[in-house]
Write a protein that holds these residues in place. Structure first.
Motif, PDB file in Angstrom:
ATOM      1  N   THR A  68      -2.641  -5.700   9.682  1.00 44.51           N
ATOM      2  CA  THR A  68      -1.231  -5.992  10.293  1.00 44.51           C
ATOM      3  C   THR A  68      -0.652  -4.788  10.811  1.00 44.51           C
ATOM      4  O   THR A  68      -0.544  -3.815  10.025  1.00 44.51           O
ATOM      5  CB  THR A  68      -0.570  -6.813   9.298  1.00 44.51           C
ATOM      6  OG1 THR A  68       0.729  -7.195   9.788  1.00 44.51           O
ATOM      7  CG2 THR A  68      -0.198  -6.046   8.063  1.00 44.51           C
ATOM      8  N   GLY A  69       0.229  -4.839  11.856  1.00 46.69           N
ATOM      9  CA  GLY A  69       1.200  -3.825  12.275  1.00 46.69           C
ATOM     10  C   GLY A  69       2.680  -4.291  11.856  1.00 46.69           C
ATOM     11  O   GLY A  69       3.492  -3.352  11.928  1.00 46.69           O
ATOM     12  N   GLU A  70       2.878  -5.318  11.086  1.00 45.67           N
ATOM     13  CA  GLU A  70       4.185  -5.784  10.615  1.00 45.67           C
ATOM     14  C   GLU A  70       4.462  -5.271   9.419  1.00 45.67           C
ATOM     15  O   GLU A  70       3.621  -5.655   8.378  1.00 45.67           O
ATOM     16  CB  GLU A  70       4.346  -7.239  10.621  1.00 45.67           C
ATOM     17  CG  GLU A  70       3.898  -8.067  11.927  1.00 45.67           C
ATOM     18  CD  GLU A  70       5.000  -7.552  13.019  1.00 45.67           C
ATOM     19  OE1 GLU A  70       6.185  -8.011  12.812  1.00 45.67           O
ATOM     20  OE2 GLU A  70       4.544  -6.739  13.969  1.00 45.67           O
ATOM     21  N   MET A  71       5.453  -4.354   9.006  1.00 48.21           N
ATOM     22  CA  MET A  71       5.556  -3.834   7.754  1.00 48.21           C
ATOM     23  C   MET A  71       7.028  -3.637   7.231  1.00 48.21           C
ATOM     24  O   MET A  71       7.959  -3.570   8.198  1.00 48.21           O
ATOM     25  CB  MET A  71       5.125  -2.334   7.806  1.00 48.21           C
ATOM     26  CG  MET A  71       3.449  -2.057   8.239  1.00 48.21           C
ATOM     27  SD  MET A  71       2.713  -0.726   8.185  1.00 48.21           S
ATOM     28  CE  MET A  71       1.391  -1.092   8.981  1.00 48.21           C
ATOM     29  N   VAL A  72       7.241  -3.704   6.079  1.00 50.80           N
ATOM     30  CA  VAL A  72       8.437  -3.581   5.268  1.00 50.80           C
ATOM     31  C   VAL A  72       8.354  -2.206   4.648  1.00 50.80           C
ATOM     32  O   VAL A  72       7.581  -2.155   3.386  1.00 50.80           O
ATOM     33  CB  VAL A  72       8.595  -4.812   4.622  1.00 50.80           C
ATOM     34  CG1 VAL A  72       9.996  -4.542   3.654  1.00 50.80           C
ATOM     35  CG2 VAL A  72       8.668  -5.898   5.442  1.00 50.80           C
ATOM     36  N   PHE A  73       9.493  -1.162   4.675  1.00 58.59           N
ATOM     37  CA  PHE A  73       9.424  -0.240   4.041  1.00 58.59           C
ATOM     38  C   PHE A  73      10.288  -0.218   2.893  1.00 58.59           C
ATOM     39  O   PHE A  73      11.602  -0.362   3.040  1.00 58.59           O
ATOM     40  CB  PHE A  73       9.713   0.999   4.962  1.00 58.59           C
ATOM     41  CG  PHE A  73       8.822   1.330   6.151  1.00 58.59           C
ATOM     42  CD1 PHE A  73       7.924   2.274   5.899  1.00 58.59           C
ATOM     43  CD2 PHE A  73       8.706   0.326   7.230  1.00 58.59           C
ATOM     44  CE1 PHE A  73       6.650   2.504   6.879  1.00 58.59           C
ATOM     45  CE2 PHE A  73       7.858   0.564   8.164  1.00 58.59           C
ATOM     46  CZ  PHE A  73       6.832   1.542   7.820  1.00 58.59           C
ATOM     47  N   PRO A  81      14.288  -5.232   6.589  1.00 58.52           N
ATOM     48  CA  PRO A  81      13.904  -5.744   7.613  1.00 58.52           C
ATOM     49  C   PRO A  81      12.170  -5.274   8.058  1.00 58.52           C
ATOM     50  O   PRO A  81      11.838  -4.161   7.415  1.00 58.52           O
ATOM     51  CB  PRO A  81      14.416  -5.012   8.706  1.00 58.52           C
ATOM     52  CG  PRO A  81      14.753  -3.672   7.945  1.00 58.52           C
ATOM     53  CD  PRO A  81      15.130  -3.904   6.383  1.00 58.52           C
ATOM     54  N   VAL A  82      11.671  -6.132   8.752  1.00 56.17           N
ATOM     55  CA  VAL A  82      10.192  -6.056   9.128  1.00 56.17           C
ATOM     56  C   VAL A  82      10.271  -5.239  10.350  1.00 56.17           C
ATOM     57  O   VAL A  82      10.810  -5.341  11.213  1.00 56.17           O
ATOM     58  CB  VAL A  82       9.460  -7.458   9.337  1.00 56.17           C
ATOM     59  CG1 VAL A  82       8.134  -7.348   9.972  1.00 56.17           C
ATOM     60  CG2 VAL A  82       9.697  -8.301   8.401  1.00 56.17           C
ATOM     61  N   ALA A  98       0.916  -1.153  -0.063  1.00 55.90           N
ATOM     62  CA  ALA A  98      -0.126  -0.241   0.053  1.00 55.90           C
ATOM     63  C   ALA A  98       0.910   1.346   0.205  1.00 55.90           C
ATOM     64  O   ALA A  98       1.812   1.263   0.300  1.00 55.90           O
ATOM     65  CB  ALA A  98      -1.006   0.061   1.211  1.00 55.90           C
ATOM     66  N   SER A  99       0.179   2.214  -0.369  1.00 56.65           N
ATOM     67  CA  SER A  99       0.892   3.598  -0.298  1.00 56.65           C
ATOM     68  C   SER A  99       1.195   4.224   1.012  1.00 56.65           C
ATOM     69  O   SER A  99       2.176   4.973   1.273  1.00 56.65           O
ATOM     70  CB  SER A  99      -0.045   4.813  -1.203  1.00 56.65           C
ATOM     71  OG  SER A  99      -0.259   4.397  -2.375  1.00 56.65           O
ATOM     72  N   ASP A 100       0.277   3.696   1.881  1.00 57.78           N
ATOM     73  CA  ASP A 100       0.609   3.950   3.341  1.00 57.78           C
ATOM     74  C   ASP A 100      -0.007   3.359   4.365  1.00 57.78           C
ATOM     75  O   ASP A 100      -0.581   2.505   3.973  1.00 57.78           O
ATOM     76  CB  ASP A 100       0.459   5.690   3.536  1.00 57.78           C
ATOM     77  CG  ASP A 100      -1.020   5.862   4.067  1.00 57.78           C
ATOM     78  OD1 ASP A 100      -1.772   4.737   4.316  1.00 57.78           O
ATOM     79  OD2 ASP A 100      -1.500   6.980   3.786  1.00 57.78           O
ATOM     80  N   ILE A 101       0.788   3.442   5.733  1.00 55.61           N
ATOM     81  CA  ILE A 101       0.484   2.670   6.615  1.00 55.61           C
ATOM     82  C   ILE A 101      -0.823   2.334   7.010  1.00 55.61           C
ATOM     83  O   ILE A 101      -1.584   1.381   7.616  1.00 55.61           O
ATOM     84  CB  ILE A 101       1.219   2.611   7.768  1.00 55.61           C
ATOM     85  CG1 ILE A 101       1.251   4.144   8.440  1.00 55.61           C
ATOM     86  CG2 ILE A 101       2.705   2.421   7.462  1.00 55.61           C
ATOM     87  CD1 ILE A 101       2.058   4.347   9.741  1.00 55.61           C
ATOM     88  N   THR A 102      -1.684   3.529   6.817  1.00 59.21           N
ATOM     89  CA  THR A 102      -2.928   3.581   7.180  1.00 59.21           C
ATOM     90  C   THR A 102      -3.984   2.442   6.309  1.00 59.21           C
ATOM     91  O   THR A 102      -4.826   1.979   7.089  1.00 59.21           O
ATOM     92  CB  THR A 102      -3.699   4.991   6.860  1.00 59.21           C
ATOM     93  OG1 THR A 102      -3.510   5.317   5.505  1.00 59.21           O
ATOM     94  CG2 THR A 102      -3.394   6.049   7.696  1.00 59.21           C
ATOM     95  N   ALA A 103      -3.495   2.140   5.199  1.00 56.12           N
ATOM     96  CA  ALA A 103      -4.253   1.352   4.656  1.00 56.12           C
ATOM     97  C   ALA A 103      -4.198  -0.152   5.037  1.00 56.12           C
ATOM     98  O   ALA A 103      -4.667  -1.004   4.545  1.00 56.12           O
ATOM     99  CB  ALA A 103      -3.964   1.334   3.028  1.00 56.12           C
ATOM    100  N   LEU A 104      -3.014  -0.339   5.633  1.00 49.06           N
ATOM    101  CA  LEU A 104      -2.590  -1.690   6.116  1.00 49.06           C
ATOM    102  C   LEU A 104      -2.908  -2.015   7.778  1.00 49.06           C
ATOM    103  O   LEU A 104      -3.207  -3.052   7.998  1.00 49.06           O
ATOM    104  CB  LEU A 104      -1.125  -2.058   6.046  1.00 49.06           C
ATOM    105  CG  LEU A 104      -0.479  -1.617   4.610  1.00 49.06           C
ATOM    106  CD1 LEU A 104       1.123  -1.357   4.631  1.00 49.06           C
ATOM    107  CD2 LEU A 104      -0.967  -2.729   3.630  1.00 49.06           C
ATOM    108  N   LEU A 105      -3.121  -0.892   8.446  1.00 49.49           N
ATOM    109  CA  LEU A 105      -3.065  -1.188   9.777  1.00 49.49           C
ATOM    110  C   LEU A 105      -4.095  -1.847  10.381  1.00 49.49           C
ATOM    111  O   LEU A 105      -3.903  -2.663  11.353  1.00 49.49           O
ATOM    112  CB  LEU A 105      -3.252   0.348  10.559  1.00 49.49           C
ATOM    113  CG  LEU A 105      -1.562   0.902  10.879  1.00 49.49           C
ATOM    114  CD1 LEU A 105      -2.179   2.211  11.618  1.00 49.49           C
ATOM    115  CD2 LEU A 105      -0.977  -0.127  11.859  1.00 49.49           C
ATOM    116  N   ASP A 106      -5.193  -2.004   9.944  1.00 49.79           N
ATOM    117  CA  ASP A 106      -6.269  -3.012  10.563  1.00 49.79           C
ATOM    118  C   ASP A 106      -6.130  -4.302  10.243  1.00 49.79           C
ATOM    119  O   ASP A 106      -6.902  -5.002  10.636  1.00 49.79           O
ATOM    120  CB  ASP A 106      -7.814  -2.404  10.034  1.00 49.79           C
ATOM    121  CG  ASP A 106      -8.249  -2.582   8.791  1.00 49.79           C
ATOM    122  OD1 ASP A 106      -7.071  -2.687   7.967  1.00 49.79           O
ATOM    123  OD2 ASP A 106      -9.142  -2.781   8.356  1.00 49.79           O
TER     124      ASP A 106
END
Ligand code: M6R
Length: 605
Positions: free
Chosen positions: A202-207, A235-236, A192-200
């Motif tokens: 998962t909180g585990e993210m790769v930038f 890294p995650v 996703a373009s930003d974390i808001t789209a993912l947060l519901d």
């Protein structure tokens, strides 16, 4: 600015994509769409309007499949129509892509594809991506490599995601100068373009880094460099933010987020379609009289523009407040008049009335706007989009700096066309323009803390003066507008040379006077004006070059600024003033995103 998202896993993708699209809508909201894959078939639904309206009409959430991509659009190339909405497909309909960014060489790529008999349906820059991949696949290149080879052909910026019926459990994605994040889940992965789209989810993210591409399946993700194709480790990270905090990227207000976005938005504003800039320059050059028309912040940009046109292109233009255009100039305009209207929204009633009046008198109407499909884009003979992305805060911030940069770019093309300045001056100015985003980044890093302290002092004031000479007059006007509309402190601005013609009588002990004093030919005069004010007890706040020791010693409060071409100084020098207005409002307990009595777009005269 657009928002993109993708999901590959075991659940139905569509409801997850829809939730993400709602959160990405702040990045663009003129159209939206999704593509899912099921039974070897790519399903696509897309339309114009807000995500909720489109879902009500098309039932996006009922699309089949456990893999899909989606997009919410802020048009940059091609009007906001259903055909231009994303996803876009290749000729076979088996590849679907979503894209955020600007493909600068799309006209050349489109021509190449049309010559190879590709049928391109839209007027977007993005669609070429799907067709280029198709072309490589036709030659027997496998999908991942076809994607990589395509990315290598693209000039400009992109965050792109792709699904293909050739590889039904895989999302391919890549980024260059546009954000893209992988969300890592149990039995699914997202992009996703930003974390808001993912947060519901998962909180585990790769930038992802610039120049990365990624391949996602339900239970794996791999990252590669686009240039070499080599695999790399990223890294995650665990992101511990609420959705509300994440929507503002962790900033307490949209205005602050938008102030800090400026290095990125300015980079986007440098990527204009040069053909349109040239068209504007040619039409401006043909005018006998040229007016730059705008309201509020956009009028302040017009003032900066008039100095730029005069000094860079040797062309005289008249900046006019939109509501005064008809009373002041209406009687004298005609077929040889050119009007360049500047309007973020493209919908400001005062601007549109002036344009309608001018249109009836056969004037040439040109535009600079942030909003594709706005009324301004329909009435203008030619327009340039400033590419700032949606601005949510009522106070214009990033859109002002972009407007000035776009005007500078037009001025430079005019200078070239008119042959009025030497090649070395053109080259020098051009290289300063290219440096503007990083200079603004530097300003943001160095001034926020000192400005926070200054805001406490300003919040106590009953009146503030903001003064400048030359192009800095426009900076002062913009700083004053921000401070007044957000902190409700009356603020006085005029070209600094006017002080002794009256306004200096207001000065008494402790009145803050802000001087915008970049290192230009007015330095000595500025020193004189500062001394004049100090002699009457003013508290002088000076924005000047970090190496200017004289000014530093003279000022009661000095804000150190990096080097910049003086004519481009309104861009970085406005940043501390935006922050000053923001923090003064915060100190006084006001909401900077929603100043009283104001609306984002003033659509009534
Ligand atoms: O959409 P426009 O650029 O035409 O809007 C013009 C003004 O209404 C706008 O700049 C307004 O002054 C803002 N409140 C400034 O922060």
């Amino acid at each position: 600015m657009c928002g993109i998202v993708g999901y590959v896993g075991t659940e139905n993708a569509a409801p997850i994509l829809l939730r993400a699209l709602r959160r990405l809508e702040y990045r663009g909201y003129d159209s939206a769409g999704a593509a899912t894959l099921y039974g070897g078939v790519v399903f696509i639904k897309k339309d114009t309007g807000r995500v909720e309206e489109i879902n009500a009409r098309l039932k996006l959430e009922s699309m089949p499949g456990a893999i899909g991509i989606a997009h919410t659009r802020w048009a940059t190339h091609g009007a906001p129509t259903t055909i231009n909405a994303h996803p876009h497909t290749d000729c076979t309909g088996s590849i679907a892509i979503v894209h955020n960014g600007v493909i600068e060489n799309y006209l050349a790529l489109k021509k190449e594809l049309l010559d190879l008999d590709h049928a391109l349906a839209s007027r977007t820059d993005s669609e070429v991506i799907a067709h280029l991949i198709e072309e490589y696949l036709k030659k027997g290149v496998e999908l991942k490599e076809a994607f990589r080879k395509t990315l290598l052909r693209l000039e400009g910026s992109y965050a792109v995601a792709l699904v293909s019926s050739q590889s039904p459990d895989t999302i391919l994605a890549a980024r260059r100068e546009a954000p893209l994040i992988i969300g890592v889940g149990k039995g699914f992965n997202m992009i996703a373009s930003d974390i808001t789209a993912l947060l519901d989810m998962t909180g585990e993210m790769v930038f992802l880094h610039d120049g990365d591409m990624a391949i996602l399946t339900p239970d794996s993700y791999r990252v590669y460099r686009i240039d070499t194709g080599e695999a790399v480790e990223r890294p995650v990270k665990t992101v511990d933010l609420t959705i509300e905090m994440a929507e503002k990227h962790g900033y307490p207000h949209f205005m602050l987020k938008e102030i800090f976005e400026q290095p990125e938005t300015l980079r986007n504003s440098l990527r204009l379609q040069i053909e349109y800039v040239d068209l504007l320059a040619e039409l401006l050059d043909k005018g006998r009289v040229i007016y730059l028309v705008g309201a509020g912040t956009s009028y302040n940009a017009c003032i900066a523009g008039s100095y730029l046109f005069s000094q860079i292109a040797r062309l005289s233009t008249f900046p006019v407040i939109a509501s005064e255009f008809i009373p002041n100039y209406g009687a004298s305009i005609g077929v040889d008049t050119v009007i360049l209207a500047v309007s973020q929204s493209g919908e400001t009633a005062d601007v549109l009335s002036a344009l309608e009046y001018a249109r009836m008198r056969a004037c040439t109407i040109l535009g600079i706007t942030n909003t594709v499909g706005s009324t301004l884009t329909r009435v203008a003979r030619a327009y340039v989009l400033q590419n700032s992305g949606p601005e949510i805060g009522v106070a214009a911030t990033k859109t002002f700096t972009s407007q000035v940069l776009v005007l500078a770019k037009i001025a430079l093309r005019l200078a070239r066309l008119r042959g009025k300045i030497a090649q070395y001056e053109i080259d020098e100015f051009n290289s300063w323009m290219e440096k503007v985003p990083s200079i603004v980044h530097d300003v943001l890093e160095r001034v926020e803390e000192p400005i926070k302290k200054l805001a406490e002092r300003i919040a106590e004031s009953r009146v503030v003066f903001m003064l400048g000479r030359g192009v800095s007059y426009s900076t002062a006007l913009e700083g004053r507008l921000k401070l007044m509309e957000l902190s409700y402190i009356p603020c006085i601005t005029y070209p600094a040379g006017e002080s002794k013609h009256g306004p200096i009588s207001v000065i008494e002990n402790g009145v803050p006077v802000v001087f915008i004093a970049p290192p230009d030919e007015y330095r000595k005069l500025n020193i004189g004006s500062i001394m004049e004010m100090k002699a009457r007890g003013a508290y002088t706040i000076v924005l000047g070059d970090s190496s200017d020791q004289d000014l530093k010693q003279l000022a009661d409060h000095y804000i150190e600024m990096p080097k910049i071409h003086p004519l481009l100084s309104p861009i970085p020098y406005t940043i501390p003033l935006q922050l000053l207005a923001y923090y003064t409002a915060v100190v006084k307990g006001y909401d900077p995103d929603k100043p009283r009595n104001l609306a984002k777009s003033i659509t009534v005269p």
